[in-house]
Design a protein around this motif. Structure first.
Motif, PDB file in Angstrom:
ATOM      1  N   ALA A  39      58.630   4.568  36.046  1.00  9.47           N
ATOM      2  CA  ALA A  39      59.285   3.865  34.940  1.00  9.47           C
ATOM      3  C   ALA A  39      60.571   3.183  35.378  1.00  9.47           C
ATOM      4  O   ALA A  39      60.895   2.080  34.928  1.00  9.47           O
ATOM      5  CB  ALA A  39      59.574   4.849  33.807  1.00  9.47           C
ATOM      6  N   GLY A  40      61.306   3.817  36.296  1.00  8.90           N
ATOM      7  CA  GLY A  40      62.558   3.246  36.757  1.00  8.90           C
ATOM      8  C   GLY A  40      63.672   3.423  35.748  1.00  8.90           C
ATOM      9  O   GLY A  40      63.479   3.948  34.647  1.00  8.90           O
ATOM     10  N   ALA A  41      64.858   2.968  36.113  1.00  4.57           N
ATOM     11  CA  ALA A  41      66.018   3.089  35.227  1.00  4.57           C
ATOM     12  C   ALA A  41      65.797   2.292  33.955  1.00  4.57           C
ATOM     13  O   ALA A  41      65.467   1.109  34.003  1.00  4.57           O
ATOM     14  CB  ALA A  41      67.276   2.601  35.949  1.00  4.57           C
ATOM     15  N   ALA A  42      65.973   2.973  32.816  1.00  5.25           N
ATOM     16  CA  ALA A  42      65.797   2.344  31.494  1.00  5.25           C
ATOM     17  C   ALA A  42      64.425   1.665  31.368  1.00  5.25           C
ATOM     18  O   ALA A  42      64.294   0.633  30.698  1.00  5.25           O
ATOM     19  CB  ALA A  42      66.910   1.338  31.219  1.00  5.25           C
ATOM     20  N   ASP A  43      63.412   2.234  32.032  1.00  5.30           N
ATOM     21  CA  ASP A  43      62.031   1.708  32.004  1.00  5.30           C
ATOM     22  C   ASP A  43      61.919   0.296  32.569  1.00  5.30           C
ATOM     23  O   ASP A  43      60.967  -0.433  32.274  1.00  5.30           O
ATOM     24  CB  ASP A  43      61.470   1.738  30.578  1.00  5.30           C
ATOM     25  CG  ASP A  43      61.196   3.148  30.090  1.00  5.30           C
ATOM     26  OD1 ASP A  43      61.150   4.062  30.946  1.00  5.30           O
ATOM     27  OD2 ASP A  43      61.033   3.343  28.875  1.00  5.30           O
ATOM     28  N   GLY A  44      62.894  -0.079  33.411  1.00  3.32           N
ATOM     29  CA  GLY A  44      62.906  -1.442  33.939  1.00  3.32           C
ATOM     30  C   GLY A  44      61.718  -1.762  34.825  1.00  3.32           C
ATOM     31  O   GLY A  44      61.123  -2.841  34.715  1.00  3.32           O
ATOM     32  N   ARG A  45      61.332  -0.837  35.700  1.00  2.49           N
ATOM     33  CA  ARG A  45      60.196  -1.105  36.585  1.00  2.49           C
ATOM     34  C   ARG A  45      58.883  -1.133  35.803  1.00  2.49           C
ATOM     35  O   ARG A  45      58.008  -1.942  36.091  1.00  2.49           O
ATOM     36  CB  ARG A  45      60.109  -0.060  37.701  1.00  2.49           C
ATOM     37  CG  ARG A  45      58.906  -0.273  38.583  1.00  2.49           C
ATOM     38  CD  ARG A  45      59.070   0.169  40.000  1.00  2.49           C
ATOM     39  NE  ARG A  45      59.569   1.528  40.143  1.00  2.49           N
ATOM     40  CZ  ARG A  45      59.865   2.068  41.328  1.00  2.49           C
ATOM     41  NH1 ARG A  45      59.719   1.366  42.426  1.00  2.49           N
ATOM     42  NH2 ARG A  45      60.326   3.310  41.406  1.00  2.49           N
ATOM     43  N   LEU A  46      58.769  -0.267  34.812  1.00  5.50           N
ATOM     44  CA  LEU A  46      57.548  -0.265  33.992  1.00  5.50           C
ATOM     45  C   LEU A  46      57.376  -1.593  33.276  1.00  5.50           C
ATOM     46  O   LEU A  46      56.253  -2.103  33.156  1.00  5.50           O
ATOM     47  CB  LEU A  46      57.588   0.887  32.987  1.00  5.50           C
ATOM     48  CG  LEU A  46      56.367   1.022  32.076  1.00  5.50           C
ATOM     49  CD1 LEU A  46      55.094   1.226  32.896  1.00  5.50           C
ATOM     50  CD2 LEU A  46      56.555   2.170  31.084  1.00  5.50           C
TER      51      LEU A  46
END
Length: 358
Positions: free
Chosen positions: A318-325
């Motif tokens: 997901a990454g930080a704050a769902d950024g990668r998702l």
């Protein structure tokens, strides 16, 4: 009577054609129609057909080549090897000709199959596909400095197994190779300086210096392309269209793949995860379709669950704050719209394994 039965079978298969991708659920019955004798003279058939097996080593650019010729993302691609897990057909129809491309997993031996935990299809599909093809295309990666000076023994064996069939060679990623002299040298090595078994005019056959540096002197045509940019692919398309022979089309005109829509979606998600995630992580994930709807305008709405081995890996994806998702989801959406040629609304949900204790 036999001719009437054949037509009934043909209609029953076409009636279950997928509205999105035009795929046929029971492809084997449609293909077997060509084996049923009819009273129709060959001269009266107004259509042409050609079945093309695209083979080569992992990550040589086979899927990208097919996608560029098709002008849609039929085959999932990524920067990692073994993105294509099973054979998939892409159907290109233009005027009276239908070209059926079969994209196969990169050729591997039994040792590599066990190391990478690959399906047995990686060994089996190459031979089965080449057996059903009318012509064989070999994609060779000239950017790979470790393998570009020879054809792999698995490719050689497959060509020898189908020596009676015409074959053509595609040097891919030539835009990376700056030296034209090196490209000419590679051509001599890979073809043994022969085309269709005959020495290239003005030259003599080149025998390999040792048993490991093998080539194939029976290619009918040689193409220099960049599958990524599309340079040189128009020549391949013209060559294949001209090579098509009189015969009934195997698929309806608007069909562009034999994969069902769910498979196209899942393969695209898997390929995108391979691109975005490091090392072995994407190989541990299992995407599943939870919801799929197609409205009257063929706009697709879908929810894909990605099962993760642990909550820790789910957070990593997901990454930080769902950024990668969000990046993964946007990439999948764009690729699916390129495949279906329509709008796609997709949501990807990460689901940790219920057995995870952390």
């Amino acid at each position: 009577m036999l001719k009437v039965i054949a037509k009934v079978v043909e209609r029953s298969n076409f009636s279950i054609q997928c509205r999105l991708c035009g795929s046929i659920t029971n492809v084997s019955k449609v293909q077997s129609l060509s084996e049923i004798p009819t009273d129709e003279p060959v001269a009266e058939i107004q259509t042409r057909v050609l079945r093309v097996a695209i083979i080569g080593m992992p990550n040589a650019g086979k899927s990208t080549l097919i996608n560029q010729i098709m002008d849609r993302k039929v085959c999932a691609t990524s920067e990692k090897v073994h993105t294509t897990r099973t054979k998939a057909r892409a159907i290109f129809t233009e005027d009276d000709a239908q070209i059926i491309f079969v994209d196969t997993p990169g050729l591997v031996n039994e040792k590599e199959q066990k190391i990478y935990n690959l399906q047995k299809a990686f060994i089996r599909d190459g031979k089965s596909v080449s057996r059903e093809a009318d012509i064989i295309g070999v994609v060779h990666d000239v950017a790979n400095t470790w393998t570009r000076e020879r054809l792999d023994i698995k490719v050689i064996k497959l060509l020898e197994y189908n020596k009676s069939k015409p074959s053509f060679l595609v040097f891919n990623k030539v835009d990376v190779l700056k030296s034209k002299r090196k490209l000419l040298e590679l051509t001599r090595q890979i073809t043994e300086n022969c085309v269709n078994g005959e020495p290239i005019p003005g030259g003599k056959p080149v025998k390999p210096k040792n048993s490991d540096d093998k080539g194939w002197p029976f290619f009918q045509e040689i193409f220099m392309v960049s599958a990524l940019t599309g340079d040189g692919l128009e020549d391949i398309k013209k060559y294949l269209l001209n090579s098509a022979k009189r015969g009934k089309w195997i698929f309806p005109e608007k069909t562009w793949t034999d994969q069902i829509s769910e498979t196209v979606i899942l393969n695209t998600v898997k390929a995108t995860l391979l691109n975005f995630l490091p090392q072995e992580i994407p190989y541990q994930l299992t995407p599943l379709i939870e919801y799929l709807n197609v409205d009257q305008n063929d706009v697709i709405t879908t929810v894909v669950i990605v099962q993760c081995p642990s909550a820790r890996i789910a957070k990593l994806i997901a990454g930080a704050a769902d950024g990668r998702l969000r990046q993964i989801t946007d990439t999948v959406r764009i690729d699916l719209q390129d495949a279906f040629h329509n709008y796609v609304k997709i949501k990807i949900v990460l689901e940790p394994s219920p057995n995870d204790q952390k």
